[in-house]
Scaffold this motif. Structure first.
Motif, PDB file in Angstrom:
ATOM      1  N   HIS A  39       0.863  -1.178   0.000  1.00  0.00           N
ATOM      2  CA  HIS A  39       0.000   0.000   0.000  1.00  0.00           C
ATOM      3  C   HIS A  39       0.903   1.232   0.000  1.00  0.00           C
ATOM      4  CE1 HIS A  39      -3.532  -2.425   0.649  1.00  0.00           C
ATOM      5  NE2 HIS A  39      -2.924  -3.025   1.649  1.00  0.00           N
ATOM      6  N   LYS A  40       0.989   1.846  -1.152  1.00  0.00           N
ATOM      7  CA  LYS A  40       1.824   3.041  -1.276  1.00  0.00           C
ATOM      8  C   LYS A  40       0.940   4.264  -1.465  1.00  0.00           C
ATOM      9  CE  LYS A  40       5.749   0.688  -3.356  1.00  0.00           C
ATOM     10  NZ  LYS A  40       6.641   0.625  -4.501  1.00  0.00           N
ATOM     11  N   THR A  41       1.416   5.379  -0.935  1.00  0.00           N
ATOM     12  CA  THR A  41       0.676   6.619  -1.141  1.00  0.00           C
ATOM     13  C   THR A  41       0.980   7.129  -2.547  1.00  0.00           C
ATOM     14  OG1 THR A  41       2.512   7.891  -0.211  1.00  0.00           O
ATOM     15  CG2 THR A  41       0.758   7.203   1.302  1.00  0.00           C
ATOM     16  N   PRO A  42      -0.016   7.606  -3.236  1.00  0.00           N
ATOM     17  CA  PRO A  42       0.233   8.100  -4.597  1.00  0.00           C
ATOM     18  C   PRO A  42       1.054   9.378  -4.562  1.00  0.00           C
ATOM     19  CG  PRO A  42      -2.035   8.494  -3.961  1.00  0.00           C
ATOM     20  CD  PRO A  42      -1.413   7.666  -2.875  1.00  0.00           C
ATOM     21  N   THR A  43       2.027   9.456  -5.426  1.00  0.00           N
ATOM     22  CA  THR A  43       2.877  10.648  -5.503  1.00  0.00           C
ATOM     23  C   THR A  43       2.377  11.531  -6.636  1.00  0.00           C
ATOM     24  OG1 THR A  43       4.422   9.512  -6.981  1.00  0.00           O
ATOM     25  CG2 THR A  43       4.871   9.400  -4.627  1.00  0.00           C
ATOM     26  N   THR A  44       2.406  12.825  -6.405  1.00  0.00           N
ATOM     27  CA  THR A  44       2.001  13.763  -7.440  1.00  0.00           C
ATOM     28  C   THR A  44       3.243  14.268  -8.149  1.00  0.00           C
ATOM     29  OG1 THR A  44       2.086  15.584  -5.865  1.00  0.00           O
ATOM     30  CG2 THR A  44      -0.042  14.493  -6.147  1.00  0.00           C
TER      31      THR A  44
END
Length: 55
Positions: A39-44
């Protein structure tokens, strides 16, 4: 035309699908994945405008 007679082949198909659905599929689905998804946080991404040398 004996190929169109579904009498022996339909029962074979039903038995094979029942065997697959009731025996092999639960055994296959019970295996634990060796590489579970993280579960990775989405990078902008930061968009920088391109500077054209001729404009």
């Amino acid at each position: 035309m004996p190929q169109l007679n579904p009498n022996p082949w339909f029962s074979i198909m039903i038995m094979s699908w029942l065997t697959f659905s009731l025996i092999f599929q639960p055994k296959t689905l019970s295996f634990i994945s060796t590489n579970p998804p993280a579960h990775k946080t989405p990078t902008t991404t930061k968009n920088h405008p391109w500077t054209w040398p001729w404009s």
